[in-house]
Each structure stands twice: as C-alpha cells, then as structure tokens.
Design an enzyme around this catalytic site. Sequence first.
Site: not given
Length: 303
Positions: A138-140, A239
Amino acid sequence: MEEFNYQIGIEDGDERIDKWISTSFQNLSRSYIQKLIKDNKVFVNGKPQKASYRLKVDDEILFQIPEAVEPAIVAEDIPLSILYEDEDILIVDKPKGMVVHPAPGHYSGTLVNAVMFHCKDHLSGINGVMRPGIVHRIDKDTTGSLVICKNDFAHNAIAAQLKEHSITRKYRAIVQGRLDAEEGTIHTPIGRDTKDRKKMAVCEQNGKDAITHYRVLKSFKKYTYVECQLETGRTHQIRVHMSSIGHPLLGDEIYGGKADGFHLNGQTLHAMTIGFIHPSGGNYLEVSAPLPEYFVHLLNILE
C-alpha cells in the site's frame, strides 16, 4: 556498465540535455540523469557537459549507466502494530508515512526493515532481497492492513488469490464532494499517465482492467465518508478511480484532491479489512485495522 550513443536530429535541437535523456529513457528520473552528468558520465561530442547544456543538431551524445548494485537491507528495531501472526503469515497495521519496501532514497525505516528484525530469517524470498515477505503493498501515506509472508508456500498461496481477485480488501476514505448515488462500481482501465510517468490514470487504450466498488457511509456538507472494496489491485486504484468520477480523496493533491486546511500528509485512505483463505489451514481469515487517530479526529471535525 551500459553505454548509449545517439546523434541529435532537428526535432530535438535546443532541448536541455538532462530533459532529453530523461524523456527518452522514461525508466530514468531526471534527478538521476543530473547525477550522472555531475559524475562526468554524460558526454557531448566527446566532452562532459552541464545539465543545462542545450543540444544542437548533429550533437553526438554518449552516456554510461553504471550497473545497479542492490544494497544490503538491514534489520531495524522499529515497533510494529501486529494484527495477526502465525507460522505462515504476519498481518500488520502500517502507519502513515512508512514506505513498504526499500527503494532508492528509502533504504532504511521501511516496513521491510522492521519486519526483518521481527521475523529474523523467516520471510519468503520470492520477490528478492529488496522485498522479503512482500506479496502486496500500500502507498506510503495510506495506512492499514498489510500481509507479510513468512515462507514461499504462503507467498505463492496469497499471490494466487490476489491474481484471481478472491481476496477481500476493504478501504475507508474521505472524498471531496457529495456522491449522488449511495453505492456504485467504477470499472475503467488504469495505466501509466502518458503526460506524467510518476502518476497513474484512466487509460482506455493501454490500461489494465480495474474495478472498484464503493458505498457511502456518511455524507457531510462538502465531503463523503466512503468504503471502497477492490476487485482488482492496480497501483493507486482507489485514488485514480475516485478522482475520475469527480471525487478525489481529501488530501490527495497528486490526483486533484486538496488538504482544505486540515494539515494532512497525503490522502485520507485506510486499508481497513483484508480477508483470504489461510495458506495452511484452508479456513477463511479476515482481519481489520482500526481507523488511525488522525482519521477519527478528522471525522469528528466533519461532524
């Protein structure tokens, strides 16, 4: 060391050399190209030049790319929020701001560094030394549930379920604006943005199939609290999809969202629930990560 040799044509004249190389080789960032130039590994007509040099017709460019050397990844004693653990898998609640696996510029302080300390030598090796145990990411700035595989058997089993889209993945997000429908499905392909290679975008021509289901949990004056369930798992899928229907995530400035004075660090997105068939037991396992404190505080403000 790879070596490249090019002669500049009319169409490329008067362009900065660092921009020309980074545009021609999209896997190389402009900052990396500038470092090569600074290290005297880029030549024009046999002489090293500055990054600001503007190309001329018939200029001959020669540049060298050193062979990539993978650094040794060091185990670090970084606290982990563990949601579930057994001999095959580890499920953690990743905090905001933590990178999942090492990459240029982030060789320490990542989830992998922390997991290596916690699991010692008990991690799958399928994704190589840079991503031990990592089967998805998953993204930062996204928080929440992430599965770590302790052996190759578990890794293959989870990867197979990811491939056939049978894993339950439910996210919580706050999006801008009020949605017209209480629930819906976004089914549009996602691929690399042709204008900005660091971003993803809805790409009807060359994108990969992507499906996101959403439902409204609560509507506010200017925002909506939603649950998004992934059927596929493309990079930045939620997103991109929510932005494509005019409701970017609050704080997601990359895809059109705004912080709106809330002092946010990136998108308001939380990987709440993950569920799958356990690699060894064969039973269905579902784990949920509680909403992070900043997210709860934000919902209270919106109330």
